[in-house]
Motif scaffolding. Structure first.
Motif, short mmCIF file in Angstrom:
data_model
loop_
_atom_site.label_atom_id
_atom_site.label_comp_id
_atom_site.label_asym_id
_atom_site.label_seq_id
_atom_site.Cartn_x
_atom_site.Cartn_y
_atom_site.Cartn_z
N PRO A 84 0.82 -1.22 0.00
CA PRO A 84 0.00 0.00 0.00
C PRO A 84 0.86 1.28 0.00
O PRO A 84 1.69 1.48 0.88
CB PRO A 84 -0.81 -0.12 1.29
N TYR A 85 0.62 2.13 -1.00
CA TYR A 85 1.42 3.34 -1.17
C TYR A 85 1.23 4.31 -0.01
O TYR A 85 2.14 5.07 0.31
CB TYR A 85 1.09 4.00 -2.51
N LYS A 86 0.08 4.26 0.63
CA LYS A 86 -0.18 5.17 1.75
C LYS A 86 0.86 4.98 2.86
O LYS A 86 1.20 5.92 3.54
CB LYS A 86 -1.59 4.97 2.29
N VAL A 87 1.36 3.77 3.03
CA VAL A 87 2.39 3.51 4.04
C VAL A 87 3.65 4.31 3.72
O VAL A 87 4.26 4.91 4.60
CB VAL A 87 2.69 2.00 4.12
N VAL A 88 4.00 4.34 2.45
CA VAL A 88 5.18 5.07 2.01
C VAL A 88 4.98 6.57 2.20
O VAL A 88 5.86 7.27 2.71
CB VAL A 88 5.50 4.76 0.53
N THR A 89 3.80 7.09 1.80
CA THR A 89 3.58 8.53 1.88
C THR A 89 3.57 9.02 3.32
O THR A 89 4.18 10.04 3.64
CB THR A 89 2.27 8.93 1.16
N ILE A 90 2.90 8.28 4.19
CA ILE A 90 2.85 8.67 5.60
C ILE A 90 4.24 8.55 6.23
O ILE A 90 4.66 9.43 6.99
CB ILE A 90 1.80 7.83 6.36
N ALA A 91 4.96 7.47 5.89
CA ALA A 91 6.32 7.29 6.43
C ALA A 91 7.24 8.43 6.01
O ALA A 91 8.06 8.90 6.80
CB ALA A 91 6.89 5.95 5.99
N CYS A 92 7.10 8.88 4.78
CA CYS A 92 7.93 10.01 4.31
C CYS A 92 7.66 11.26 5.14
O CYS A 92 8.58 11.99 5.49
CB CYS A 92 7.66 10.29 2.83
N GLY A 93 6.39 11.51 5.42
CA GLY A 93 6.04 12.66 6.25
C GLY A 93 6.57 12.54 7.66
O GLY A 93 7.12 13.48 8.22
N ILE A 94 6.42 11.37 8.25
CA ILE A 94 6.91 11.13 9.62
C ILE A 94 8.42 11.33 9.68
O ILE A 94 8.94 11.94 10.62
CB ILE A 94 6.53 9.72 10.10
#
Length: 193
Positions: free
Chosen positions: A119-129
């Motif tokens: 799931p790409y959302k994991v990548v996007t949220i991780a980048c923000g964190i």
């Protein structure tokens, strides 16, 4: 039952609401929604191969913008919404080490994971964190999401009729494999990230 759903999706993919719906799904999948836009891209391109590039463009742009929203969740809302999403998907145990890896391999992580069923959302949220560089995040997102959606559109445009015939003859098998890939993506994030 699958045949009726498939026929309905093909019919909907030719409607005037198809592109806005694709944009909404692509945006949402990059930040919080579990269903990948491929579930719409495939029937849309099969139904209208002459619009393959437009379909891929809409999916790419909306996915990258949705990725910005996911990034913002991680960057600004980790303690509330971001943490809730991580907990909801059961990802906390591996998420801390995943976040640390962004400091070293962020660009490559985005490229690889953005092109897989993870799931790409994991990548996007991780980048923000991780407060990963927004410019590098955007560049990698455009490359990986555009590469995935345009490759998919090109293959479907080129080989669409044989693929459509295969899908229609083996609808249960194709649906099962698609669901297994989605579940495998979540399992991979849960146990390998």
């Amino acid at each position: 039952m699958l045949r009726r759903i498939y026929d309905r999706i093909i019919a909907l993919s030719q409607s005037p609401r198809a592109l806005p719906a694709l944009a909404a799904v692509s945006f949402a999948e990059s930040s919080f929604f579990p269903i990948p836009p491929d579930a719409m891209i495939i029937p849309m391109v099969l139904a209208q191969p002459e619009k393959a590039w437009r379909i891929a463009t809409v999916a790419t742009v909306a996915s990258v913008i949705g990725g910005l929203f996911g990034y913002a969740i991680g960057y600004y809302l980790y303690e509330t919404a971001g943490q809730w999403l991580i907990d909801f998907y059961g990802l906390q145990s591996g998420f801390d080490s995943f976040r640390d890896e962004f400091n070293r391999y962020g660009f490559w992580i985005i490229l690889v994971k953005g092109a897989t069923p993870i799931p790409y959302k994991v990548v996007t949220i991780a980048c923000g964190i991780a407060h990963y560089s927004l410019g590098m995040f955007m560049l990698a997102s455009v490359i990986t999401r555009g590469g995935r959606f345009f490759a998919e559109a090109a293959l479907l445009q080129r080989y669409g009729e044989p693929i459509r015939n295969f899908v229609e003859k083996r609808l249960t098998l194709v649906t099962t494999v698609f669901v297994i890939l989605i579940v495998a993506g979540f399992v991979a994030v849960r146990y390998l990230a």
